[in-house]
Scaffold this active site. Structure first.
Site, short mmCIF file in Angstrom:
data_model
loop_
_atom_site.label_atom_id
_atom_site.label_comp_id
_atom_site.label_asym_id
_atom_site.label_seq_id
_atom_site.Cartn_x
_atom_site.Cartn_y
_atom_site.Cartn_z
N TYR A 136 -47.52 -9.16 26.34
CA TYR A 136 -47.81 -8.08 25.22
C TYR A 136 -46.94 -8.45 23.09
CZ TYR A 136 -46.58 -3.79 22.18
OH TYR A 136 -46.93 -2.66 20.95
N ASP A 235 -42.40 -16.76 21.31
CA ASP A 235 -42.86 -15.11 21.73
C ASP A 235 -41.39 -14.66 22.40
OD1 ASP A 235 -42.07 -12.47 20.96
OD2 ASP A 235 -44.44 -12.04 20.92
N GLU A 236 -40.56 -14.11 21.16
CA GLU A 236 -39.11 -14.45 22.05
C GLU A 236 -38.07 -12.58 21.94
OE1 GLU A 236 -36.25 -17.20 23.10
OE2 GLU A 236 -37.26 -18.28 23.70
N VAL A 237 -39.26 -12.04 21.03
CA VAL A 237 -39.18 -11.12 20.42
C VAL A 237 -38.04 -10.04 21.57
CG1 VAL A 237 -40.20 -8.67 19.46
CG2 VAL A 237 -40.66 -10.53 18.89
N LYS A 238 -38.95 -9.39 22.87
CA LYS A 238 -38.06 -8.52 24.25
C LYS A 238 -36.76 -9.78 24.97
CE LYS A 238 -38.91 -5.13 26.02
NZ LYS A 238 -40.07 -4.44 26.91
N THR A 292 -43.29 -4.12 1.64
CA THR A 292 -42.25 -4.45 0.30
C THR A 292 -40.03 -4.80 0.18
OG1 THR A 292 -43.81 -2.60 -0.97
CG2 THR A 292 -41.29 -2.52 -1.42
C1 PLP Z 1 -42.34 -9.93 24.21
C2 PLP Z 1 -42.67 -8.55 22.25
N1 PLP Z 1 -43.26 -8.95 21.15
C3 PLP Z 1 -43.72 -8.69 20.63
C4 PLP Z 1 -43.35 -7.47 20.90
C5 PLP Z 1 -43.28 -6.19 19.21
O1 PLP Z 1 -42.69 -5.52 18.75
P1 PLP Z 1 -41.99 -4.75 17.96
O2 PLP Z 1 -42.86 -3.40 18.86
O3 PLP Z 1 -41.06 -4.63 17.19
O4 PLP Z 1 -43.06 -4.18 16.65
C6 PLP Z 1 -42.83 -6.85 21.76
C7 PLP Z 1 -42.63 -5.39 21.82
O5 PLP Z 1 -42.59 -4.96 22.83
C8 PLP Z 1 -42.53 -7.82 22.96
O6 PLP Z 1 -41.95 -7.01 24.31
#
Ligand code: PLP
Length: 435
Positions: A136, A235-238, A292
């Protein structure tokens, strides 16, 4: 159903729903949320990780209040503010290696990953991206179009997308070795075409079912990316910023990616994300993402407070310790419940897989939704993930205490028991679509 939840249904669009139970809360503190009516809920989701420091963290609240009062600027598109520049500098200081880097500042994981993809394409002149099954990376645009969960659900992929299975190591060891070799072999085959700009990978994949890959996975990707001139993006968003027990999740495999994307925890509950790019990659994509209010002083002030709290309190150490306690507690619970097929995780990202048969691992999809609903009734928030929606996901705030871990384990134990004994009716979850 709470009155506030009814009003939400009548006013807020369902296009943004990802609901597991009728949650309606009026305040929060640490890992706790307070429902309308005063009931306290222990939140083990941290709002999908976005409340990684918990709710109303004092350092974040103070930083935001100050920045909103001064409002040095609301758009990094137009110019610099001390908060925006300070945030980028402080984030860069947390990355290993002497590489010259720049920080894209965004609102969400989705646009941070899109920035990474656009910059990688522009810098390499290659169009294809490689991602993994069950991944994801975002809910819009390019990030969505490279996400395994959406592509397997029928969404049109980004043109030329290469997808390889994520290594799922919950099998005997000999199999793991061949699994890793097989996955890396497929990556090699795709990269050797010479047209893959970037490999984007989650060091632990959550939405795909909370899967911790075998050791050597990221190192294997690093080696192949180097060989084929492909950029590697973690991708370390989570799972970044301490959740897995190290400051950066990629540290577990001893490698450094070219690109790192962050979000969720980073904003302390406010919309803030980042893509850290090699300077020459960034330079190739000047002006390619224009939202923006990116880099506004309030969100970046929150980000600075988050970074400094994580570093000062070494919260990754806490995540490692609490994660072990959670795993031990949940594994003891698993012994009492035939529904539990596996308990796994790294630090404070944990999955409890529910099955109808331990031998075949047949997914207990309905029972998972019922358990999550029952836990809510008993005062604990969890959600579920995975291709079969049968993995209870725990991504609690890093500020949890030992006592709260033990309480959470007790409540999950009770919820599983209630589902196994048929006390939670199916129609309880009819209105909640879940994951
Ligand atoms: C691994 C990872 N990348 C990207 C995202 C996307 O982040 P956002 O929902 O803040 O756009 C997520 C959201 O769950 C995620 O788990």
């Amino acid at each position: 159903m709470p009155a506030l939840y009814e009003r939400d249904l009548a006013a807020v669009a369902s296009v943004l729903h990802l609901r597991f139970y009728p949650l309606a809360t009026t305040s929060g503190s640490g890992p706790w949320l307070v429902e309308e009516g005063g009931r306290r809920l222990l939140d083990l989701t941290a709002a999908f990780g976005a409340a990684g420091l918990g709710y109303a963290h004092p350092a974040v609240a103070a930083a935001v209040t100050k920045a909103a009062g001064e409002m040095a600027g609301v758009s990094a598109l137009m110019g610099a503010t001390p908060e925006t520049v300070g945030f980028a500098e402080e984030l860069l200081a947390l990355l290993p290696g002497g590489t010259d880097r720049r920080v894209y500042i965004g609102h969400a994981g989705t646009d941070a990953n899109t920035a990474a993809i656009r910059a990688a394409r522009a810098a390499t002149g290659r169009s294809r991206v490689l991602t993994f099954g069950g991944s994801y990376h975002g809910g819009l645009g390019e990030s969505q179009g490279v996400s395994g969960v959406y592509v397997s659900g029928g969404l049109r992929p980004e043109p030329g997308l290469a997808q390889v299975p994520y290594p799922y190591p919950y099998r005997p060891h000999a199999f793991v070795d061949s699994l890793l070799a097989d996955v890396l072999g497929r990556v090699d085959a795709e990269l050797s075409t010479g047209d893959v700009a970037m490999v984007m990978v989650e060091p632990v994949t959550n939405d795909g079912g909370v899967i911790v890959p075998p050791d050597g996975f990221l190192a294997g990707l690093r080696e192949r990316c180097d060989r084929h001139g492909t950029l590697l993006c973690a991708d370390e968003v989570k799972v970044g910023l301490g959740r897995t027990g190290t400051l950066h999740a990629f540290e577990a495999d001893g490698v450094v990616p070219d690109v790192l994307t962050l979000g969720k925890t980073l904003g302390g509950g406010l919309p803030l994300s980042a893509a850290v790019l090699p300077a020459e990659v960034d330079a190739a994509a000047e002006g390619q993402i224009l939202l923006t209010t990116i880099g506004n002083a309030v969100c970046t002030a929150a980000g600075r407070a988050v970074l400094s709290t994580i570093v000062t309190e070494q919260l990754w150490t806490r995540a490692a310790v609490l994660g072990e306690r959670f795993l031990a507690g949940l594994r003891a619970v698993a012994e009492r419940h035939p529904l539990v097929g596996d308990v796994r995780g790294r630090g404070l990202t944990i999955g409890v897989e529910l099955v109808t048969d331990r031998a075949t691992k047949a997914p207990a999809t309905l029972e998972t939704a019922l358990t999550v609903f029952r836990a809510f009734e008993l005062g604990v928030l969890v959600d579920y993930v995975g291709p079969d929606s049968n993995v209870i996901e725990l991504t609690p705030p890093l500020v949890l205490t030992e006592e709260e871990v033990d309480l959470a384990v007790q409540v999950l134990d009770a919820a599983l028991g209630d589902v196994e004994s048929g006390q939670v009716p199916e129609d309880a979850i009819a209105r909640y679509r879940g994951w």
